[in-house]
Design a protein around this motif. Structure first.
Motif, PDB file in Angstrom:
ATOM      1  N   TRP A  35      -4.110  -6.708  -0.989  1.00  0.00           N
ATOM      2  CA  TRP A  35      -4.665  -6.532  -0.173  1.00  0.00           C
ATOM      3  C   TRP A  35      -5.041  -7.175   1.118  1.00  0.00           C
ATOM      4  O   TRP A  35      -4.766  -7.671   2.228  1.00  0.00           O
ATOM      5  N   CYS A  36      -4.793  -8.514   0.263  1.00  0.00           N
ATOM      6  CA  CYS A  36      -5.445  -9.793   1.134  1.00  0.00           C
ATOM      7  C   CYS A  36      -3.947 -10.377   2.069  1.00  0.00           C
ATOM      8  O   CYS A  36      -3.504 -10.957   2.994  1.00  0.00           O
ATOM      9  N   SER A  56     -15.201  -4.998   2.685  1.00  0.00           N
ATOM     10  CA  SER A  56     -15.438  -4.181   1.124  1.00  0.00           C
ATOM     11  C   SER A  56     -15.591  -4.913   0.186  1.00  0.00           C
ATOM     12  O   SER A  56     -15.764  -4.444  -0.882  1.00  0.00           O
ATOM     13  N   TRP A  57     -16.139  -5.937   0.084  1.00  0.00           N
ATOM     14  CA  TRP A  57     -16.691  -6.271  -1.066  1.00  0.00           C
ATOM     15  C   TRP A  57     -18.216  -6.536  -1.261  1.00  0.00           C
ATOM     16  O   TRP A  57     -18.466  -6.855  -2.012  1.00  0.00           O
ATOM     17  N   TRP A  79      -7.213   0.694  -3.965  1.00  0.00           N
ATOM     18  CA  TRP A  79      -7.236   0.155  -3.636  1.00  0.00           C
ATOM     19  C   TRP A  79      -6.399  -0.122  -5.402  1.00  0.00           C
ATOM     20  O   TRP A  79      -5.351  -1.199  -4.700  1.00  0.00           O
ATOM     21  N   LEU A 125      -8.119   0.923   5.539  1.00  0.00           N
ATOM     22  CA  LEU A 125      -8.926   0.029   5.941  1.00  0.00           C
ATOM     23  C   LEU A 125     -10.399  -0.068   6.889  1.00  0.00           C
ATOM     24  O   LEU A 125     -11.053  -0.257   6.606  1.00  0.00           O
ATOM     25  N   VAL A 154      -3.236  -7.212   4.457  1.00  0.00           N
ATOM     26  CA  VAL A 154      -3.831  -7.153   5.722  1.00  0.00           C
ATOM     27  C   VAL A 154      -3.666  -8.122   6.464  1.00  0.00           C
ATOM     28  O   VAL A 154      -3.368  -7.650   7.649  1.00  0.00           O
ATOM     29  N   LEU A 176     -11.717  -5.318   5.201  1.00  0.00           N
ATOM     30  CA  LEU A 176     -11.829  -6.328   3.907  1.00  0.00           C
ATOM     31  C   LEU A 176     -13.032  -7.167   3.811  1.00  0.00           C
ATOM     32  O   LEU A 176     -13.182  -7.291   2.742  1.00  0.00           O
ATOM     33  N   ASN A 182     -13.052 -11.511   8.588  1.00  0.00           N
ATOM     34  CA  ASN A 182     -13.945 -11.281   7.330  1.00  0.00           C
ATOM     35  C   ASN A 182     -15.117 -12.225   6.956  1.00  0.00           C
ATOM     36  O   ASN A 182     -15.763 -11.925   6.609  1.00  0.00           O
ATOM     37  N   ASN A 201      -8.936  -6.365   9.408  1.00  0.00           N
ATOM     38  CA  ASN A 201      -9.774  -7.616   8.819  1.00  0.00           C
ATOM     39  C   ASN A 201     -11.779  -7.919   8.616  1.00  0.00           C
ATOM     40  O   ASN A 201     -12.049  -8.105   7.416  1.00  0.00           O
TER      41      ASN A 201
END
Lengths: 69, 494
Positions: free
Chosen positions: B42-43, B229-230, B115, B353, B46, B226, B67, B223
């Motif tokens: 994913w990193c 998303s954590w 994911w 995303l 993106v 993402l 991010n 971004n």
């Protein structure tokens, strides 16, 4: 369902997994009540790095990129 | 210890609040683990998407800002989860209610399928390129038939490994994490050594938007997705922190900053190669020998990512529903196979995303404001008791959170419609995810202290008892509400 019944009922469950789980939970809750600081507490200094980093990134983003839009 | 005993032990451990004796993570451990597990398909994707829309100098700052700021905004949750020793879904009960947190878990599980699909389809894309090189039949070398076949074969292998439990996973992560880090090192060497930054910054994106401002904001929004998303993954690591400071700084440095190295170099490679897909970069940028090695590493890295995601989902399900069997818990990942049948979902990664941004920004705003509103004081025992606690609210749902969720969702869709791609008037100035976070938080606070004030009455009483200097009570009305709990507590004390 984990949250639909009372903790007390779970500690007397016929299922040994659930019974042990909730008895351990009760024991841990008691320990947390007696000693609330299970992790070393933080103060404002813990936030310096995140805030300073974001401040620098935000300043560059808005001062350098935004005027070019 | 057998595999099922290991799983049972992990469920016990994930369900219960962690105590001082369980906490082993220092700041360095946090940075290593979060970077190791966070840097994955994913990193690069993106970063690749950003690099196809923006020039290098803009891509760099869109990735860093997109991010770091969302991670900073949801960072109070890292402090809360470190302090309480709870998993995210148990910790979210205070803000969402018992049933509300189960809905949050269900949404997380659905997004997790996305994911998993992305990791495995990228694996399929790598496999068809390797197949082409070794001369396998044509249907195994195309992305419409070969990639889904490989993705589904490796999906079955991943499910089996996840089902096998933590010992198998430990071995896989020992291969997968170094593999992804080797890919990153390879990309850095290629970008810096072979091309140089001058060429990177002189390269033009292959798919820029007509309107430059819209392009920057769209790249930023991807971004931001993402970054937010954590949120559901905070708990599994923060609850093991030896100090709150370690959790705060480790989470920020890992997810907010260091992860961006992969995104930034992904963007730079996309600019140089002209494709957002990491499987296209390998041979193009590294040559045949290094390219093939890169593809093999990408297969291993994505297989590991998929296994870890599946295992985390199954374990989280067991944490929320401890009575569910391990087989049923692992089986919740099976719908992901449907998404792998064609490249459509993988190609819509950007859209995915944006959905993640909309959902997690909204939940993030509610959870953070709830935590701040209660001044960080949450009754841990009540989080576990849906039968009679002050976090039960209305049939297990917090009405203030529902209102905030609806208003924030409406705001996001008005600002940016992820289905049609239509941009509202604010999008060009503010993007959508970060303002939605604030809208959710503000609306939650306003309705919680006004319209739904009565729903917080029991919590206010509890807070007042704490303010009066009373030792944090772990039981409310013990004689009536929790007879079994009192008996167990007395037994323990005796």
């Amino acid at each position: 369902m984990a949250f639909s019944r009372r903790i007390g009922a779970h500690t007397e469950s016929d299922d040994p997994f659930i019974r042990d789980l909730y008895r351990e939970l009760v024991s841990r809750l008691r320990e947390m009540r007696d000693q609330p600081e299970q992790a070393e507490p933080s103060n404002w200094r813990a936030w310096i790095v995140p805030f300073a980093s974001c401040l620098v990134i935000a300043i560059i983003f808005f001062a350098y990129l935004y005027p070019q839009f | 210890m057998s595999s099922s005993q290991q799983i049972e032990k992990e469920v016990h451990f994930g369900f219960l609040p962690s105590l001082k004796k369980d906490r082993h993570f220092s700041l360095t451990d946090f940075i290593l683990i979060q970077t190791g597990f966070g840097i994955a398909a994913w990193c690069f994707l993106v970063g690749g998407l950003t690099g196809t829309m923006l020039e290098g100098k803009y891509a760099l700052w869109a990735i860093l800002f997109g991010n770091a700021i969302p991670v900073l905004l949801i960072l109070p949750m890292a402090k809360f989860l470190a302090k309480s020793g709870l998993d995210t879904f148990i910790g979210s009960v205070a803000a969402l209610g018992h049933r509300g947190s189960q809905v949050f878990f269900a949404i997380f599980a659905i997004l997790n399928l996305g994911w998993i699909t992305i990791a495995l389809f990228m694996l399929g894309e790598s496999a068809i390129k390797l197949s082409d090189h070794v001369g396998l039949p044509g249907f195994l070398t195309t992305r419409t038939s070969g990639a889904p076949i490989f993705a589904i074969i490796f999906f079955a292998i991943s499910v089996y490994i996840a089902y096998s439990g933590p010992i198998a996973i430990k071995w896989f992560t020992r291969i997968g994490v170094p593999a992804i880090l080797l890919i990153l090192v390879g990309l850095i060497i290629v970008v810096v050594g072979k091309y140089g930054f001058t060429k990177v910054f002189a390269s033009s994106p292959v798919e820029p938007l007509d309107d430059f401002r819209s392009g920057v904001m769209l790249a930023l929004e991807l971004n931001v997705g993402l970054g937010f998303s954590w949120l559901p993954y905070f708990g599994q690591w923060c609850r093991l922190a030896k100090s709150e400071s370690g959790a705060i700084n480790g989470t920020f440095l890992g997810y907010g900053l260091l992860l961006n190295v992969a995104g930034v170099f992904g963007a730079f490679t996309a600019l140089l190669v002209g494709s957002l897909d990491p499987t296209d970069w390998m041979i193009e940028a590294g040559g045949t020998a290094f390219g093939l090695l890169g593809l093999v590493l990408l297969v291993l890295a994505n297989l590991t990512s998929a296994v870890v995601l599946m295992y985390s989902q199954a374990l989280s399900l067991k944490t929320v529903f401890p009575r569910a069997s391990w087989m049923k818990a692992v089986a919740t990942v099976l719908p992901a196979a449907i998404l792998m049948l064609s490249p459509a979902f993988y190609d819509a990664y950007g859209k995915f995303l944006l959905y993640v941004s909309f959902i997690m920004a909204t939940f993030g705003g509610i959870l953070v404001v709830d935590y701040l509103m209660r001044r960080g004081r949450i009754e841990v025992g009540a989080l576990y008791d849906g039968g009679n606690s002050h976090y039960r609210y209305w049939k297990g749902f917090n009405p203030a959170a529902i209102v905030a969720l609806v208003v924030s969702a409406a705001f996001y869709w008005w600002t940016y419609n992820p289905v049609t791609g239509a941009m509202g008037p604010l999008f060009k100035y503010l993007a959508a995810g970060i303002p939605s976070f604030f809208v959710a938080g503000i609306v939650y606070y306003v309705v919680a202290v006004t319209v739904f004030r009565s729903a917080y009455e029991r919590d206010r009483l509890w807070q007042n008892r704490l303010s009066a200097g009373e030792k944090a009570p772990v039981m409310l009305d013990p004689g009536q509400a929790y007879p079994g709990l009192v008996a167990a507590a007395q037994e323990g004390e005796a």
